[in-house]
Structure formats: structure tokens, C-alpha cells
Design a protein around this motif. Structure first.
Motif, PDB file in Angstrom:
ATOM      1  N   SER A 197       0.825  -1.206   0.000  1.00  0.00           N
ATOM      2  CA  SER A 197       0.000   0.000   0.000  1.00  0.00           C
ATOM      3  C   SER A 197       0.858   1.255   0.000  1.00  0.00           C
ATOM      4  O   SER A 197       1.937   1.295   0.595  1.00  0.00           O
ATOM      5  N   THR A 198       0.362   2.274  -0.642  1.00  0.00           N
ATOM      6  CA  THR A 198       1.003   3.575  -0.652  1.00  0.00           C
ATOM      7  C   THR A 198       0.732   4.270   0.671  1.00  0.00           C
ATOM      8  O   THR A 198      -0.387   4.238   1.179  1.00  0.00           O
ATOM      9  N   VAL A 199       1.759   4.916   1.225  1.00  0.00           N
ATOM     10  CA  VAL A 199       1.621   5.684   2.463  1.00  0.00           C
ATOM     11  C   VAL A 199       1.687   7.159   2.091  1.00  0.00           C
ATOM     12  O   VAL A 199       2.596   7.590   1.378  1.00  0.00           O
ATOM     13  N   ASP A 235       6.366  -2.172   2.893  1.00  0.00           N
ATOM     14  CA  ASP A 235       7.141  -3.279   2.347  1.00  0.00           C
ATOM     15  C   ASP A 235       6.811  -4.585   3.064  1.00  0.00           C
ATOM     16  O   ASP A 235       6.791  -5.641   2.460  1.00  0.00           O
ATOM     17  N   ASP A 236       6.545  -4.490   4.365  1.00  0.00           N
ATOM     18  CA  ASP A 236       6.273  -5.701   5.134  1.00  0.00           C
ATOM     19  C   ASP A 236       5.647  -5.317   6.466  1.00  0.00           C
ATOM     20  O   ASP A 236       5.680  -4.150   6.863  1.00  0.00           O
ATOM     21  N   LEU A 237       5.093  -6.311   7.154  1.00  0.00           N
ATOM     22  CA  LEU A 237       4.579  -6.156   8.511  1.00  0.00           C
ATOM     23  C   LEU A 237       5.312  -7.156   9.383  1.00  0.00           C
ATOM     24  O   LEU A 237       5.526  -8.303   8.987  1.00  0.00           O
ATOM     25  N   ILE A 238       5.713  -6.713  10.568  1.00  0.00           N
ATOM     26  CA  ILE A 238       6.456  -7.567  11.485  1.00  0.00           C
ATOM     27  C   ILE A 238       5.789  -7.504  12.854  1.00  0.00           C
ATOM     28  O   ILE A 238       5.439  -6.417  13.329  1.00  0.00           O
ATOM     29  N   VAL A 239       5.628  -8.665  13.476  1.00  0.00           N
ATOM     30  CA  VAL A 239       5.098  -8.730  14.832  1.00  0.00           C
ATOM     31  C   VAL A 239       6.259  -9.045  15.758  1.00  0.00           C
ATOM     32  O   VAL A 239       6.954 -10.046  15.573  1.00  0.00           O
ATOM     33  N   SER A 240       6.460  -8.188  16.735  1.00  0.00           N
ATOM     34  CA  SER A 240       7.538  -8.382  17.693  1.00  0.00           C
ATOM     35  C   SER A 240       7.191  -9.535  18.628  1.00  0.00           C
ATOM     36  O   SER A 240       6.123  -9.535  19.231  1.00  0.00           O
ATOM     37  N   PRO A 241       8.065 -10.522  18.745  1.00  0.00           N
ATOM     38  CA  PRO A 241       7.751 -11.662  19.612  1.00  0.00           C
ATOM     39  C   PRO A 241       7.705 -11.300  21.093  1.00  0.00           C
ATOM     40  O   PRO A 241       6.982 -11.906  21.856  1.00  0.00           O
ATOM     41  N   SER A 242       8.453 -10.291  21.497  1.00  0.00           N
ATOM     42  CA  SER A 242       8.466  -9.930  22.919  1.00  0.00           C
ATOM     43  C   SER A 242       7.361  -8.956  23.287  1.00  0.00           C
ATOM     44  O   SER A 242       6.807  -9.029  24.367  1.00  0.00           O
ATOM     45  N   VAL A 288      11.022   1.685  10.086  1.00  0.00           N
ATOM     46  CA  VAL A 288       9.938   0.993  10.770  1.00  0.00           C
ATOM     47  C   VAL A 288       9.121   1.992  11.572  1.00  0.00           C
ATOM     48  O   VAL A 288       9.668   2.868  12.245  1.00  0.00           O
ATOM     49  N   VAL A 289       7.792   1.849  11.484  1.00  0.00           N
ATOM     50  CA  VAL A 289       6.865   2.649  12.288  1.00  0.00           C
ATOM     51  C   VAL A 289       5.852   1.693  12.913  1.00  0.00           C
ATOM     52  O   VAL A 289       5.580   0.625  12.366  1.00  0.00           O
ATOM     53  N   PRO A 290       5.296   2.073  14.060  1.00  0.00           N
ATOM     54  CA  PRO A 290       4.245   1.219  14.634  1.00  0.00           C
ATOM     55  C   PRO A 290       3.064   1.128  13.666  1.00  0.00           C
ATOM     56  O   PRO A 290       2.656   2.133  13.074  1.00  0.00           O
ATOM     57  N   LEU A 291       2.539  -0.060  13.490  1.00  0.00           N
ATOM     58  CA  LEU A 291       1.389  -0.232  12.603  1.00  0.00           C
ATOM     59  C   LEU A 291       0.225   0.634  13.069  1.00  0.00           C
ATOM     60  O   LEU A 291      -0.526   1.168  12.258  1.00  0.00           O
ATOM     61  N   SER A 292       0.119   0.832  14.357  1.00  0.00           N
ATOM     62  CA  SER A 292      -0.980   1.637  14.908  1.00  0.00           C
ATOM     63  C   SER A 292      -0.912   3.100  14.478  1.00  0.00           C
ATOM     64  O   SER A 292      -1.903   3.821  14.574  1.00  0.00           O
ATOM     65  N   SER A 293       0.246   3.562  13.979  1.00  0.00           N
ATOM     66  CA  SER A 293       0.361   4.953  13.530  1.00  0.00           C
ATOM     67  C   SER A 293      -0.174   5.158  12.110  1.00  0.00           C
ATOM     68  O   SER A 293      -0.324   6.288  11.658  1.00  0.00           O
ATOM     69  N   LEU A 294      -0.469   4.067  11.401  1.00  0.00           N
ATOM     70  CA  LEU A 294      -1.005   4.153  10.044  1.00  0.00           C
ATOM     71  C   LEU A 294      -2.521   4.061  10.083  1.00  0.00           C
ATOM     72  O   LEU A 294      -3.084   3.210  10.763  1.00  0.00           O
ATOM     73  N   ALA A 304       5.171  -1.707  10.846  1.00  0.00           N
ATOM     74  CA  ALA A 304       5.200  -1.650   9.391  1.00  0.00           C
ATOM     75  C   ALA A 304       6.595  -1.249   8.954  1.00  0.00           C
ATOM     76  O   ALA A 304       7.167  -0.279   9.468  1.00  0.00           O
ATOM     77  N   VAL A 305       7.159  -2.018   8.029  1.00  0.00           N
ATOM     78  CA  VAL A 305       8.434  -1.657   7.409  1.00  0.00           C
ATOM     79  C   VAL A 305       8.077  -0.855   6.169  1.00  0.00           C
ATOM     80  O   VAL A 305       7.381  -1.345   5.276  1.00  0.00           O
ATOM     81  N   LEU A 306       8.505   0.393   6.133  1.00  0.00           N
ATOM     82  CA  LEU A 306       8.199   1.275   5.006  1.00  0.00           C
ATOM     83  C   LEU A 306       9.399   1.380   4.081  1.00  0.00           C
ATOM     84  O   LEU A 306      10.542   1.485   4.535  1.00  0.00           O
ATOM     85  N   SER A 307       9.134   1.360   2.798  1.00  0.00           N
ATOM     86  CA  SER A 307      10.139   1.589   1.775  1.00  0.00           C
ATOM     87  C   SER A 307      10.017   3.050   1.371  1.00  0.00           C
ATOM     88  O   SER A 307       8.941   3.499   0.973  1.00  0.00           O
ATOM     89  N   ILE A 308      11.117   3.778   1.481  1.00  0.00           N
ATOM     90  CA  ILE A 308      11.104   5.218   1.206  1.00  0.00           C
ATOM     91  C   ILE A 308      12.101   5.521   0.105  1.00  0.00           C
ATOM     92  O   ILE A 308      13.254   5.096   0.158  1.00  0.00           O
ATOM     93  N   GLY A 309      11.656   6.288  -0.885  1.00  0.00           N
ATOM     94  CA  GLY A 309      12.540   6.688  -1.974  1.00  0.00           C
ATOM     95  C   GLY A 309      12.897   5.529  -2.875  1.00  0.00           C
ATOM     96  O   GLY A 309      12.270   4.473  -2.856  1.00  0.00           O
ATOM     97  N   GLY A 310      13.888   5.716  -3.677  1.00  0.00           N
ATOM     98  CA  GLY A 310      14.316   4.675  -4.605  1.00  0.00           C
ATOM     99  C   GLY A 310      13.358   4.538  -5.776  1.00  0.00           C
ATOM    100  O   GLY A 310      12.361   5.246  -5.896  1.00  0.00           O
ATOM    101  N   PHE A 311      13.684   3.611  -6.642  1.00  0.00           N
ATOM    102  CA  PHE A 311      12.860   3.343  -7.815  1.00  0.00           C
ATOM    103  C   PHE A 311      12.754   1.838  -7.976  1.00  0.00           C
ATOM    104  O   PHE A 311      13.774   1.152  -8.109  1.00  0.00           O
ATOM    105  N   LEU A 312      11.545   1.323  -7.939  1.00  0.00           N
ATOM    106  CA  LEU A 312      11.292  -0.114  -8.041  1.00  0.00           C
ATOM    107  C   LEU A 312      12.112  -0.908  -7.025  1.00  0.00           C
ATOM    108  O   LEU A 312      12.637  -1.972  -7.313  1.00  0.00           O
ATOM    109  N   GLY A 313      12.233  -0.334  -5.818  1.00  0.00           N
ATOM    110  CA  GLY A 313      12.953  -1.018  -4.750  1.00  0.00           C
ATOM    111  C   GLY A 313      14.457  -0.829  -4.759  1.00  0.00           C
ATOM    112  O   GLY A 313      15.136  -1.202  -3.822  1.00  0.00           O
ATOM    113  N   ILE A 314      15.001  -0.230  -5.820  1.00  0.00           N
ATOM    114  CA  ILE A 314      16.445  -0.012  -5.909  1.00  0.00           C
ATOM    115  C   ILE A 314      16.764   1.347  -5.290  1.00  0.00           C
ATOM    116  O   ILE A 314      16.183   2.360  -5.665  1.00  0.00           O
TER     117      ILE A 314
END
Length: 119
Positions: A41-43, A55-62, A84-90, A68-78
């Protein structure tokens, strides 16, 4: 936000500690969001400026918290930077096409610590 977990439905004893299973009412999850739909999704910010993509979602085991892992800048992932931001902030927008991250800019996200995936 209401708790989607109801009381125990069954107790099963194993060789170790007791396991308590809980019932989740499916109707309480209908307003939830699937990870597979959020990833990619676009942010945007309040000005509707694109500031990254999920780019991805990660659940902390502890902490049992989602991030949410956000991809910023670049072109086609390059050349992209990952932060990383808390998913609750989106916030999912009513159109379900974008996620809103209030108060953020592409530059402010680039200033967050770099995140790299473990091998």
C-alpha cells in the motif's frame, strides 16, 4: 477498539502447562485489515503526498506489537531506504487505497534509523 477475544472455550492439558483456547467471533474481525492487502500500500501524509510504501509487517515476539516496514525513496525497490513505524500509527483511508501517516514527510522518514532484514 473492542477486544475480538471472548472467554475460554476448551481446556486441554498436555505434558506441560495447561493450554486455554479462546474463541474469536468472526463477525468482530470483518472490519479488520488483512496483512496481504496492507503490504504494498502507498503511504501518504495529510497533504496526500506519497511518502513511501508498506514493504512488510512484522510482529515483535516480545512485545506482541505489529510494526510496518516502510520503503522510502528509490525506484522499483532499488536505492530505497527501509524504516519501521508502529502499525498503529497508520490509518487506513476510507477508499482503502492508501494509508495515512499523520505528520510525516519523505524526509522525516529518511531521518529514521535504517532498517535491514535479518538474513
Amino acid at each position: 477498539m473492542s477486544n475480538p477475544i471472548s472467554g475460554p472455550i476448551e481446556v486441554a492439558t498436555f505434558a506441560g502447562p495447561t493450554l486455554i483456547l479462546t474463541a474469536i467471533a468472526p463477525t468482530r474481525l470483518t472490519s479488520g485489515h488483512r496483512a496481504s492487502k496492507l503490504i504494498g500500500s502507498t503511504v501518504v501524509n495529510e497533504l496526500d503526498a506519497t511518502i513511501g510504501t508498506v514493504d512488510d509487517l512484522i510482529v515483535s515476539p516480545s512485545e506482541k506489537s505489529a510494526f510496518a516496514v516502510l520503503s522510502i525513496g528509490g525506484f522499483l525497490g532499488i536505492g530505497a531506504k527501509y524504516a519501521v513505524v508502529p502499525l498503529s500509527s497508520l490509518e487506513v483511508q476510507k477508499t482503502n487505497t492508501h494509508l495515512l501517516l499523520r505528520g510525516a514527510t519523505e524526509e522525516s522518514l529518511k531521518n529514521l534509523p535504517d532498517y535491514s532484514y535479518a538474513a
